[in-house]
Design a protein around this motif. Structure first.
Motif, mmCIF file in Angstrom:
data_model
loop_
_atom_site.group_PDB
_atom_site.id
_atom_site.type_symbol
_atom_site.label_atom_id
_atom_site.label_comp_id
_atom_site.label_asym_id
_atom_site.label_seq_id
_atom_site.Cartn_x
_atom_site.Cartn_y
_atom_site.Cartn_z
ATOM 1 N N LEU A 107 0.714 -1.325 0.057
ATOM 2 C CA LEU A 107 -0.063 -0.048 0.133
ATOM 3 C C LEU A 107 0.888 1.169 -0.141
ATOM 4 N N ALA A 108 1.944 1.251 0.855
ATOM 5 C CA ALA A 108 2.803 2.459 0.877
ATOM 6 C C ALA A 108 4.092 2.059 1.307
ATOM 7 N N VAL A 109 5.020 2.899 1.082
ATOM 8 C CA VAL A 109 6.466 2.642 1.515
ATOM 9 C C VAL A 109 6.716 4.195 2.287
ATOM 10 N N VAL A 110 7.112 4.103 3.573
ATOM 11 C CA VAL A 110 7.471 5.320 4.374
ATOM 12 C C VAL A 110 9.003 5.436 4.328
ATOM 13 N N HIS A 111 9.245 6.493 3.560
ATOM 14 C CA HIS A 111 10.874 6.509 3.064
ATOM 15 C C HIS A 111 11.258 7.512 4.379
ATOM 16 N N GLU A 112 12.287 7.421 5.135
ATOM 17 C CA GLU A 112 12.838 7.798 6.408
ATOM 18 C C GLU A 112 13.447 9.154 5.964
ATOM 19 N N PRO A 113 13.631 10.329 6.761
ATOM 20 C CA PRO A 113 14.161 11.434 6.314
ATOM 21 C C PRO A 113 15.590 11.328 6.440
ATOM 22 N N THR A 114 16.289 12.194 5.682
ATOM 23 C CA THR A 114 17.818 11.958 5.928
ATOM 24 C C THR A 114 18.506 12.996 6.975
ATOM 25 N N ALA A 115 19.782 12.663 7.421
ATOM 26 C CA ALA A 115 20.139 13.655 8.483
ATOM 27 C C ALA A 115 20.779 14.948 8.072
ATOM 28 N N GLY A 116 21.333 15.052 6.754
ATOM 29 C CA GLY A 116 21.854 16.178 6.099
ATOM 30 C C GLY A 116 23.361 15.911 6.128
ATOM 31 N N THR A 117 23.901 16.981 5.707
ATOM 32 C CA THR A 117 25.405 16.998 5.521
ATOM 33 C C THR A 117 25.850 17.980 6.580
ATOM 34 N N PRO A 118 26.694 17.708 7.498
ATOM 35 C CA PRO A 118 27.361 18.818 8.514
ATOM 36 C C PRO A 118 28.047 20.031 7.700
ATOM 37 N N GLY A 119 28.107 21.156 7.973
ATOM 38 C CA GLY A 119 29.155 22.362 7.793
ATOM 39 C C GLY A 119 30.163 22.564 8.385
ATOM 40 N N VAL A 120 31.172 23.503 8.021
ATOM 41 C CA VAL A 120 32.248 23.815 8.778
ATOM 42 C C VAL A 120 32.346 25.437 9.057
ATOM 43 N N SER A 121 32.443 25.730 10.159
ATOM 44 C CA SER A 121 32.502 27.184 10.335
ATOM 45 C C SER A 121 33.929 27.715 10.042
ATOM 46 N N VAL A 122 34.118 28.992 10.046
ATOM 47 C CA VAL A 122 35.463 29.681 9.565
ATOM 48 C C VAL A 122 36.586 29.301 10.832
ATOM 49 N N LEU A 123 35.970 28.770 12.056
ATOM 50 C CA LEU A 123 36.819 28.544 13.169
ATOM 51 C C LEU A 123 37.122 27.014 13.065
ATOM 52 N N GLY A 124 36.716 26.210 12.175
ATOM 53 C CA GLY A 124 37.244 24.878 11.858
ATOM 54 C C GLY A 124 36.292 24.105 12.830
ATOM 55 N N ARG A 125 35.168 24.487 13.118
ATOM 56 C CA ARG A 125 34.189 23.725 13.903
ATOM 57 C C ARG A 125 33.222 23.017 13.195
ATOM 58 N N PRO A 126 32.644 22.159 13.269
ATOM 59 C CA PRO A 126 31.492 21.427 12.653
ATOM 60 C C PRO A 126 30.172 21.970 13.078
ATOM 61 N N ILE A 127 29.386 22.456 12.083
ATOM 62 C CA ILE A 127 27.848 22.951 12.114
ATOM 63 C C ILE A 127 26.845 21.876 11.756
ATOM 64 N N ALA A 128 26.056 21.496 12.827
ATOM 65 C CA ALA A 128 25.512 20.441 12.480
ATOM 66 C C ALA A 128 23.992 20.934 11.735
ATOM 67 N N PRO A 129 23.751 19.936 11.014
ATOM 68 C CA PRO A 129 22.425 20.198 10.061
ATOM 69 C C PRO A 129 21.399 20.329 10.506
ATOM 70 N N LYS A 130 20.272 20.662 10.003
ATOM 71 C CA LYS A 130 18.779 20.502 10.534
ATOM 72 C C LYS A 130 18.331 19.067 9.841
ATOM 73 N N PRO A 131 18.236 18.041 10.764
ATOM 74 C CA PRO A 131 17.489 16.940 9.976
ATOM 75 C C PRO A 131 16.255 17.100 9.456
ATOM 76 N N GLY A 132 15.897 16.120 8.634
ATOM 77 C CA GLY A 132 14.570 16.431 7.745
ATOM 78 C C GLY A 132 13.463 15.848 8.588
ATOM 79 N N ARG A 133 12.080 16.157 8.668
ATOM 80 C CA ARG A 133 11.132 15.963 9.257
ATOM 81 C C ARG A 133 10.617 14.402 8.855
ATOM 82 N N PRO A 134 10.316 13.447 9.592
ATOM 83 C CA PRO A 134 9.817 12.254 9.427
ATOM 84 C C PRO A 134 8.358 12.313 8.912
ATOM 85 N N ALA A 135 8.016 11.538 7.908
ATOM 86 C CA ALA A 135 6.644 11.439 7.460
ATOM 87 C C ALA A 135 5.839 10.321 8.324
ATOM 88 N N ALA A 136 4.780 10.854 8.707
ATOM 89 C CA ALA A 136 3.901 10.212 9.688
ATOM 90 C C ALA A 136 2.871 9.363 8.993
#
Length: 447
Positions: A107-136
């Motif tokens: 009937l349906a396939v519920v595909h999970e959201p992806t976590a996204g790709t981290p960024g890098v600040s000019v200070l060399g620190r990782p920036i966490a991405p905003k994860p996708g919202r799940p499909a309910a």
């Protein structure tokens, strides 16, 4: 004495999100060397994404008194939202009377959201991405998550697919509000149907379950595997038919055709109706005027015919139909056996021709192939005909006596047939039971 040279340190500004850094130089001070600018950046912690061209521009004296961007981080890539892949059509949101589901259907396939790709600040620190919202989407009635793939939702019953409030379910019964007319088109539903109104003419309805009509049925074409119950009448101009694998129940019939795999129940009357039941016809209060009533089992009626001469034909028992079918089988078996001999001779001639000539042209080769295929299929056909013939002979041996019971009046000109034996009623009878005995139909009082 030479005056001391004043050194103005570059002012480093890092954006709040860490994705950029700028350098501001005092416009009254001499431009610093590129190495000094880079050193100042590193002292401030800026180690990533430094643009050499921007640093060189500042060192050349350009941009004094301004905040010049000299470093850029890598922004995070947000995750993709989860999504639902619908495995049926039309999808939710499209207008439809029903959506068929078969047992085990995806009937349906519920595909999970992806976590996204981290960024890098000019200070060399990782920036966490905003994860996708799940499909309910929850598995509801008559649905289940696939044990082998938890993303997949399967149907555990045949019926109508319904999606509402974040849940998917399969309803084995389809309820249609109001009535149905020609605008509904052809309805072909795998489960049972309830129509809360009338079914008009020119409606074509198919159902894998039962049908309940809280109204009347006009010149519709109805074919269901289960039972049919019509609260009111089945009336029209003779274009309507009801075919049911199970029983049929109606209040009255006018000029229409009913074929049931088991019993037929008629409440009030059948006028010009063609009624056939694989079981019994039970209509103890009904008037049958015109048309025919046939049952493989017993028939119970209120009145047959009418005072104005509207005669009817009532048949009970399978023996007559068995004998008719036996005659047809004998003819088909003889034709198949004759065909078998003809095919064998034709194959022999073509094979000899092939051997003598070293081959066949395309037309003869194709004919030979068709004949050889017929040689394979004809024995199966003959075996099936003989098996049916044997089963019918056995059924004749086990045939039980059936009766036609009339609670009220049987008017003259009524034809009564039991197991192929006929009787014309030449004078009205009251409260009678018809039986077949020694090849004749006999009438006795209904005690």
């Amino acid at each position: 004495m030479d005056s001391a040279t004043t050194i103005y340190a570059p002012r480093i500004m890092v954006a709040a999100d860490g994705l950029s850094a700028a350098v501001a130089l005092d416009e009254s001070a001499p431009p610093p060397a590129a190495e000094d600018i880079v050193r100042a950046l590193r002292d401030a912690g800026v180690i990533f994404g430094i643009a050499d061209e921007a640093v060189a521009r500042l060192a050349s004296g350009a941009g004094h008194g301004e905040a010049v961007s000299v470093a850029a981080g890598t922004p995070p890539v947000p995750g993709a939202d989860g999504r639902i892949e619908w495995c049926f059509a039309p999808e939710p949101g499209a207008k439809a009377l029903y959506r068929n589901a078969a047992i085990g259907q995806r009937l349906a396939v519920v595909h999970e959201p992806t976590a996204g790709t981290p960024g890098v600040s000019v200070l060399g620190r990782p920036i966490a991405p905003k994860p996708g919202r799940p499909a309910a989407l929850r598995a509801g009635t008559n649905t289940v998550r696939d044990a082998g793939d938890g993303r997949v939702i399967l149907a555990t019953a045949a019926g109508n697919i319904v999606v509402a409030d974040g849940r998917i379910e399969v309803q084995t019964e389809l309820t249609l509000r109001g009535g149905l007319d020609y605008t509904a088109g052809k309805i072909d539903f795998v489960g049972s149907i309830v129509v809360q109104g009338d079914i008009g003419g020119d409606v074509i309805l198919r159902a894998g379950g039962s049908l309940r009509v809280h109204g009347s049925v006009d010149d519709a074409d109805i074919d269901v595997r289960g039972d049919v119950a019509v609260d009111k009448g089945f009336v029209g101009r003779g274009k309507g038919r009801i075919v049911a694998g199970g029983s049929v129940s109606v209040l009255h019939v006018l000029n229409q055709s009913i074929t049931a795999g088991s019993d037929v129940r008629i409440g009030r009357e059948s006028v010009g109706g063609i009624v056939s039941a694989g079981g019994r016809v039970n209509a103890p209060a009904a008037v049958v005027a015109g048309g025919t009533i046939h049952a493989d089992g017993d028939v119970v009626l209120g009145t047959i015919g009418s005072s104005d001469g509207a005669a009817a034909k009532v048949r009970a028992g399978r023996r007559g139909r068995i004998l008719d079918r036996t005659t047809v089988l004998e003819r088909e078996l003889k034709q198949a056996e004759d065909r078998m001999v003809d095919v064998k001779d034709a194959v022999y001639r073509l094979v000899r021709m092939q051997l003598d000539a070293g081959g066949l042209d395309d037309a003869k080769r194709q004919t030979l192939e068709r004949l050889q295929e017929a040689q394979k299929q004809l024995p199966k056909q003959i075996a099936a005909l003989r098996a049916e013939q044997s089963a019918l002979k056995e059924e004749l041996k086990n045939d039980r006596g059936v009766t036609i019971t009339v609670r009220g009046t049987v008017y003259e000109h009524t034809i009564v047939e039991i197991n192929g034996c006929r009787k014309m009623v030449d004078a009205a009878l009251e409260g009678v039971i018809f039986r077949e005995h020694a090849g004749a139909v006999e009438a006795s009082a209904d005690s």
